[in-house]
Design a protein around this motif. Structure first.
Motif, PDB file in Angstrom:
ATOM      1  N   TYR A  77       0.878  -1.116  -0.002  1.00 29.16           N
ATOM      2  CA  TYR A  77      -0.186   0.033   0.117  1.00 29.16           C
ATOM      3  C   TYR A  77       0.987   1.241   0.064  1.00 29.16           C
ATOM      4  O   TYR A  77       0.557   2.340  -0.761  1.00 29.16           O
ATOM      5  N   GLY A 105      -2.587   0.966   5.428  1.00 28.13           N
ATOM      6  CA  GLY A 105      -3.976   1.234   4.886  1.00 28.13           C
ATOM      7  C   GLY A 105      -4.568   2.191   6.006  1.00 28.13           C
ATOM      8  O   GLY A 105      -4.020   2.628   6.706  1.00 28.13           O
ATOM      9  N   ARG A 116      -5.079   3.309  -5.336  1.00 33.59           N
ATOM     10  CA  ARG A 116      -6.247   2.541  -5.209  1.00 33.59           C
ATOM     11  C   ARG A 116      -5.741   1.030  -5.685  1.00 33.59           C
ATOM     12  O   ARG A 116      -6.246  -0.104  -4.995  1.00 33.59           O
ATOM     13  N   CYS A 146      -4.610  -0.232  -2.462  1.00 28.90           N
ATOM     14  CA  CYS A 146      -5.712  -0.656  -1.418  1.00 28.90           C
ATOM     15  C   CYS A 146      -6.112  -2.178  -1.905  1.00 28.90           C
ATOM     16  O   CYS A 146      -6.284  -2.931  -0.879  1.00 28.90           O
ATOM     17  N   CYS A 168     -10.770  -1.202   1.603  1.00 30.28           N
ATOM     18  CA  CYS A 168     -11.881  -0.594   0.594  1.00 30.28           C
ATOM     19  C   CYS A 168     -12.433  -1.655  -0.238  1.00 30.28           C
ATOM     20  O   CYS A 168     -12.518  -1.344  -1.525  1.00 30.28           O
ATOM     21  N   GLN A 199     -11.357  -1.793  -5.462  1.00 31.37           N
ATOM     22  CA  GLN A 199     -10.499  -0.920  -5.773  1.00 31.37           C
ATOM     23  C   GLN A 199     -10.042  -1.069  -7.091  1.00 31.37           C
ATOM     24  O   GLN A 199      -9.469   0.242  -7.580  1.00 31.37           O
TER      25      GLN A 199
END
Length: 422
Positions: free
Chosen positions: A80, A155, A200, A203, A209, A330
């Motif tokens: 991440y 995260g 993303r 993620c 997410c 994501q």
């Protein structure tokens, strides 16, 4: 999912070099001296404002070098964090390229980017901590709370929190430098969305997410230690049903999903309000989740009791290696951000007024985010609206964008010459 890539050992930072002086202390001191020299150089050359833009971040690095080795033996490098960093680099490169096209010094972009990155991370993490304070950070021990709050590389960065923090830093920077805020916002808008696209992907590597269950061929699964897996355990999905908060029964847990096998064997049906699980009263959804998680961990069966006293016997859950398939929200978000970044980049030369690129971003992104939140299940409804906090903020930003369009349409066509601000 690849949350942790590798670890950087910090034992060498605790090594004694001269008596009780550690390597970490020497490095921190070196950074501090570097800050002082940079400030002196800025004063001599008349570029103090640019130098001051780097000072907060360098100070954080110095403090980290001094304190972090005292609490941890190694720093985990997580997927991440790497993707967030790569997204930042990509965004800066795009902004520098655009700045050179219009004759603006790249040094202005570098100085601005440093402040935006630091304040954006702080805002994003602070927003996350506030949103999930009751469930993830309220330990009663301030040291443990502080440590957990600082684990942003694992995260837990909210885009809208990052937008708030970065906006404050952006306004301070542009006003101090005498730059047009709307013109600068247009220049960096595509970069923000490009950085978000890579973020993303981070993620996805981190398992946050995430979306709701899906039977689509492109649905993804996550391993046992992931957030989607734990969420499904707590909700009862591993036992063949799912609980949610009842809106009409004093917020008690109510059955919202029942697999056909469980329904045929137990007569458990959607809409059943649960009063007890394994003899334990569950007055709210949080208590139900905790009881289900404990039963799953112990490998025990379930006995549910509804509000009419009827019992439902459910066998012990099979422990799967991975979660049930869920929407890869994501990836949806990454594709959405990448496409919007391309649209903004292409629209930039066509703008008639400063602020139109920003207004376009603030119009399209909230709509896409609002729709994506329908698929995502990691944020609960707030303020009695039935909408997540991100959906509520999306509505506010969209309305603000409409107001910005109305303001811009009243202005004559004009584009500030940022190159004159150097």
């Amino acid at each position: 999912m690849c949350s942790e890539l590798f670890r950087i050992p910090l034992d060498w930072l605790n090594a004694s070099v001269f008596g009780n002086i550690s390597v970490g202390m020497l490095l921190a001191l070196s950074v501090g001296i570097g800050i002082l020299k940079a400030l002196a150089w800025g004063r001599r050359t008349g570029q103090s404002s640019e130098v001051w833009g780097y000072v907060p971040g360098l100070a954080i690095i110095a403090v980290s070098l001094l304190l972090v080795p005292r609490f941890v033996a190694a720093i985990p490098v997580r997927g991440y964090g790497v993707m967030v960093l790569l997204g930042s680099v990509l965004g800066i490169m795009m902004a520098v390229h655009r700045a050179r096209q219009i004759g603006l010094s790249p040094d202005v972009i570098f100085s601005l980017a440093f402040g935006l990155f630091i304040c954006g991370i702080i805002g994003a993490r602070l927003f996350f901590v506030i949103e999930y304070w009751d469930t993830r950070f309220q330990f009663g021990d301030w040291r443990k709370t502080l440590v957990e709050a600082l684990k942003f590389t694992e995260g837990g960065l909210v885009v809208y929190g990052s937008l708030i923090g970065a906006t404050l830093a952006f306004l301070v920077f542009t006003l101090r430098r005498g730059l047009s805020p709307l013109a600068m916002a247009d220049l960096i808008a595509p970069s923000l969305l490009a950085g978000l696209a890579l973020g993303r992907i981070g993620c996805l590597l981190n398992g946050c997410c995430y979306g709701g269950e899906s039977d689509q061929p492109w649905a993804v699964t996550f391993p046992r230690d992931s957030m989607p897996y734990m969420e499904q355990v707590a909700a009862g999905r591993m036992f063949g049903f799912s609980l949610a908060e009842s809106p009409n029964k004093d917020s008690r847990p109510v059955v919202t999903v029942v697999d056909s096998r469980i329904a045929s064997n137990t007569n458990l049906s959607v809409g059943t309000v649960i009063d007890q699980i394994n003899g334990r009263s569950v007055a709210n959804l949080e208590q139900a989740h905790q009881t289900l998680f404990e039963a799953f961990s112990a490998g025990s069966s379930l006995t549910l009791v509804d509000d009419n006293g009827k019992q439902f016997a459910i066998p012990a859950a099979i422990v799967p290696a991975r979660s049930r398939p869920v929407h890869p929200t994501q990836i949806y978000s990454a594709v959405n951000a990448a496409l919007l970044s391309w649209v903004l980049w292409s629209f930039y030369p066509l703008r008639r007024r400063d602020g139109e690129v920003t207004a376009l971003m603030l119009t399209v992104y909230p709509v896409a985010r609002f729709l994506l939140e329908i698929i995502r299940i990691d944020e609960a409804a707030v303020f009695g609206t039935g909408l997540s906090i991100s959906q509520n903020i999306s509505i506010i930003i969209f309305c603000s964008a409409i107001g910005l369009w109305m303001y811009l349409r009243r202005l004559p066509p004009f584009r500030a010459k940022l190159a004159l601000a150097n």
